[in-house]
Scaffold this motif. Structure first.
Motif, PDB file in Angstrom:
ATOM      1  N   SER A   5       0.829  -1.203   0.000  1.00 28.37           N
ATOM      2  CA  SER A   5       0.000   0.000   0.000  1.00 28.37           C
ATOM      3  C   SER A   5       0.860   1.247   0.000  1.00 28.37           C
ATOM      4  CB  SER A   5      -0.907   0.007   1.238  1.00 28.37           C
ATOM      5  OG  SER A   5      -1.744  -1.116   1.257  1.00 28.37           O
ATOM      6  N   ARG A   6       0.377   2.277  -0.678  1.00 27.19           N
ATOM      7  CA  ARG A   6       1.068   3.555  -0.727  1.00 27.19           C
ATOM      8  C   ARG A   6       0.247   4.592   0.037  1.00 27.19           C
ATOM      9  NH1 ARG A   6       4.965   3.515  -4.685  1.00 27.19           N
ATOM     10  NH2 ARG A   6       4.926   5.786  -4.898  1.00 27.19           N
ATOM     11  N   PHE A   7       0.924   5.458   0.733  1.00 26.08           N
ATOM     12  CA  PHE A   7       0.240   6.445   1.564  1.00 26.08           C
ATOM     13  C   PHE A   7       1.171   7.621   1.810  1.00 26.08           C
ATOM     14  CE2 PHE A   7       2.227   3.184   4.174  1.00 26.08           C
ATOM     15  CZ  PHE A   7       3.073   3.931   4.983  1.00 26.08           C
ATOM     16  N   ALA A   8       0.590   8.704   2.289  1.00 25.13           N
ATOM     17  CA  ALA A   8       1.364   9.886   2.682  1.00 25.13           C
ATOM     18  C   ALA A   8       1.472   9.925   4.200  1.00 25.13           C
ATOM     19  CB  ALA A   8       0.679  11.150   2.189  1.00 25.13           C
ATOM     20  N   SER A  98       4.019   6.876  -0.774  1.00 23.80           N
ATOM     21  CA  SER A  98       4.982   5.806  -0.999  1.00 23.80           C
ATOM     22  C   SER A  98       4.603   4.648  -0.095  1.00 23.80           C
ATOM     23  CB  SER A  98       6.412   6.275  -0.698  1.00 23.80           C
ATOM     24  OG  SER A  98       7.349   5.277  -1.066  1.00 23.80           O
ATOM     25  N   THR A  99       5.313   3.540  -0.238  1.00 23.37           N
ATOM     26  CA  THR A  99       5.124   2.414   0.677  1.00 23.37           C
ATOM     27  C   THR A  99       5.793   2.741   2.009  1.00 23.37           C
ATOM     28  OG1 THR A  99       7.184   1.352  -0.013  1.00 23.37           O
ATOM     29  CG2 THR A  99       5.184   0.820  -1.277  1.00 23.37           C
ATOM     30  N   ALA A 100       5.545   1.932   3.024  1.00 27.09           N
ATOM     31  CA  ALA A 100       6.203   2.143   4.325  1.00 27.09           C
ATOM     32  C   ALA A 100       7.713   2.109   4.151  1.00 27.09           C
ATOM     33  CB  ALA A 100       5.737   1.090   5.321  1.00 27.09           C
ATOM     34  N   VAL A 136       5.385   4.224  11.698  1.00 29.44           N
ATOM     35  CA  VAL A 136       4.759   4.202  10.376  1.00 29.44           C
ATOM     36  C   VAL A 136       4.197   2.813  10.079  1.00 29.44           C
ATOM     37  CG1 VAL A 136       5.242   4.301   7.889  1.00 29.44           C
ATOM     38  CG2 VAL A 136       6.104   6.105   9.395  1.00 29.44           C
ATOM     39  N   LEU A 137       4.982   1.774  10.343  1.00 28.30           N
ATOM     40  CA  LEU A 137       4.501   0.423  10.073  1.00 28.30           C
ATOM     41  C   LEU A 137       3.335   0.066  10.997  1.00 28.30           C
ATOM     42  CD1 LEU A 137       4.916  -2.066   8.308  1.00 28.30           C
ATOM     43  CD2 LEU A 137       6.298  -3.028  10.153  1.00 28.30           C
ATOM     44  N   ALA A 157       4.850  -3.871   3.504  1.00 30.19           N
ATOM     45  CA  ALA A 157       5.606  -2.619   3.593  1.00 30.19           C
ATOM     46  C   ALA A 157       6.385  -2.323   2.320  1.00 30.19           C
ATOM     47  CB  ALA A 157       6.558  -2.658   4.787  1.00 30.19           C
ATOM     48  N   GLY A 158       6.447  -3.283   1.383  1.00 26.61           N
ATOM     49  CA  GLY A 158       7.191  -3.065   0.143  1.00 26.61           C
ATOM     50  C   GLY A 158       8.690  -3.064   0.342  1.00 26.61           C
ATOM     51  N   ILE A 159       9.199  -3.929   1.199  1.00 25.70           N
ATOM     52  CA  ILE A 159      10.615  -3.942   1.564  1.00 25.70           C
ATOM     53  C   ILE A 159      11.476  -4.403   0.394  1.00 25.70           C
ATOM     54  CG2 ILE A 159      12.323  -4.945   3.137  1.00 25.70           C
ATOM     55  CD1 ILE A 159       9.961  -5.333   5.132  1.00 25.70           C
TER      56      ILE A 159
END
Length: 474
Positions: A5-8, A98-100, A136-137, A157-159
């Motif tokens: 997921s992407r977020f601000a 962006s992702t976490a 954030v996570l 988290a898109g690591i």
């Protein structure tokens, strides 16, 4: 794997509250009696306007991130406040979603350079982002209503993408294969000032909680121990002998690590201590029980000296880095110098822990001679968010024992609001208990139960009382 997921990141609030120790804790060059704990609250927002708050906590330990003796403890606290505010500025400077992990990757280099310009070393610089990244996570997990374990294993988290250090490690496959356990062994710390027997107690606290190593063993049932050594070989040998006597009387097997806390100038110094231990019949069982030696050499030279260049004697046990682990590639440098492992500490960043764990798996798959590993170490993590997030991380990494010291040197949650204590006890009754007037960690047969940490969020179904805190540095 789910698409990350992407977020601000919309808001970051920073707080602190004091922590007073019930027992003085000596590590390296400092004796700690009190210290503030930092807290971060972060609000994230998705494109549709939905979002969530997340939080994290970490002690601001002096003389570990920066051991410059010219600095006072208050100077060290101020450094950590400044680097945390610097990280907040960085994370709020770009409103693009962006992702976490993407938020971490986006700001890592610029934050490190900004911190360096203010005289902060890389280890110190990592403190601020490490705190914010967990918050954030936590916010992401709460927004998605999934536990930390599930978030990491599915790579929510898109690591990986965006940082070259993660290239070639196949993070998705590695993360999917992680398997947490239901409990973990607590490795008890024996500090330089700690009483071994009742005869060593000069000024007893007399609060009913264990004070001596003998009492700790009897009450908590530990089998794993972390022993601080100070660089004075004669004094270290005498102290280790007293500790062995207590541990031998336990009955059954035990396991120890030695922590040098940068007290040696080179590998020859720690090799001499290890050689003297081997030559001392009374230390035979203790020596055989040593699992590894932690950061014996001062960080300024640790990664410049090859451990395999020791001529006079062999260290004889695996050596790991801890304070030298300031950069994302520090473990790679350490491996080239003969180190076998690296510590996981949430104050250094949980993305770094995941990265180093993936490296161990990849390197071990390449050969079978030297086994690379991670250890789980403490920085007096306190009951509540700090200890729970750290436990969840190291357990997910498959580490079977973790240094725990905050519960011994601090009187549990005694200083916290009663409602906050009860909230954590209600939410995590397997991890905590009420005893001696406060909620505190529950250790049985040397183990901590972790089942309740598998809850939506980053390992906590309760939250601290932020209204009872002061603004960071305020």
């Amino acid at each position: 794997m789910t698409e990350a997921s992407r977020f601000a990141i919309r808001e970051i609030a920073l707080f602190e509250r004091p922590v007073v120790l019930r027992l003085p804790f000596r590590f390296g060059v400092v004796t700690l009696t009190e210290c503030p704990q930092a807290f971060a609250r972060v609000r994230i927002e998705f494109a549709d306007g939905a979002g969530a708050w997340g939080a994290a906590a970490e002690l601001m330990a002096p003389k570990w991130f920066d051991k410059n003796l010219a600095l006072s403890n208050e100077d060290n606290f101020d450094q950590l406040r400044r680097v945390t505010r610097l990280a907040r500025e960085a994370y709020l400077s770009d409103a693009a979603p962006s992702t976490a992990f993407g938020h971490f990757a986006r700001h890592h280099d610029a934050h490190r350079l900004a911190a360096e310009a203010r005289g902060f070393n890389p280890l110190l610089a990592s403190y601020g982002p490490a705190l914010l990244d967990r918050a954030v996570l936590d916010a992401l997990c709460r927004a998605l209503q999934i536990p930390f374990q599930a978030a990491v294993r599915s790579n929510a988290a898109g690591i990986g993408p965006g940082r070259p250090e993660f290239d070639g490690l196949d993070m998705n496959t590695f993360l999917a294969g992680l398997a947490p356990a239901a409990s973990i062994e607590a490795r008890h710390t024996v500090g330089m000032l700690d009483a071994i027997t009742a005869a060593d107690l000069k000024d007893p606290v007399a609060d009913g909680l264990p004070e001596t190593l003998e009492e700790v063993v009897r009450v908590y049932g530990h089998r794993y121990f972390k022993l601080k050594v100070g660089g004075d070989i004669a004094a270290d040998l005498a102290r280790l002998g007293a500790i062995e006597t207590v541990l031998d009387n336990m009955g059954g097997p035990y396991f120890v690590s030695l922590d040098g806390n940068e007290q040696y100038a080179d590998a020859a110094g720690i090799a001499e201590l290890m050689a003297r231990m081997r030559e001392t019949p009374a230390l035979a069982r203790l020596y055989a029980s040593i699992l590894f030696v932690e950061q014996p050499i001062a960080r300024k030279v640790a990664l410049e000296r090859d451990l395999r260049d020791v001529r006079s004697a062999s260290i004889g046990k695996p050596v790991i880095i801890d304070e030298s682990d300031g950069e994302l590639d520090s473990f790679v440098q350490a491996r080239a110098r003969g180190y076998a492992g690296v510590s996981s500490k949430t104050c250094k960043g949980f993305y770094k822990s995941l990265l180093n764990a993936a490296r161990c798996a990849a390197w071990n798959a390449e050969q079978t001679q030297l086994r690379y590993f991670m250890s789980a170490e403490d920085l007096t993590t306190q009951a509540g968010l700090a200890v729970q997030q750290d436990l969840a991380l190291v357990n997910l990494l498959g580490i079977t024992h973790v240094e725990r010291n905050g519960h011994h040197y601090v009187d549990g949650m005694a200083a916290l609001p009663l409602a906050e204590q009860q909230a954590f006890l209600d939410a995590h009754g397997d991890l905590y208990e009420r005893s001696h007037g406060a909620v505190r960690l529950r250790i049985r047969d040397g183990r901590l139960a972790l089942g309740s940490l598998d809850c939506p969020g980053f390992a906590s179904a309760a939250m601290p009382d932020f209204d009872a805190m002061a603004p960071l540095g305020g």
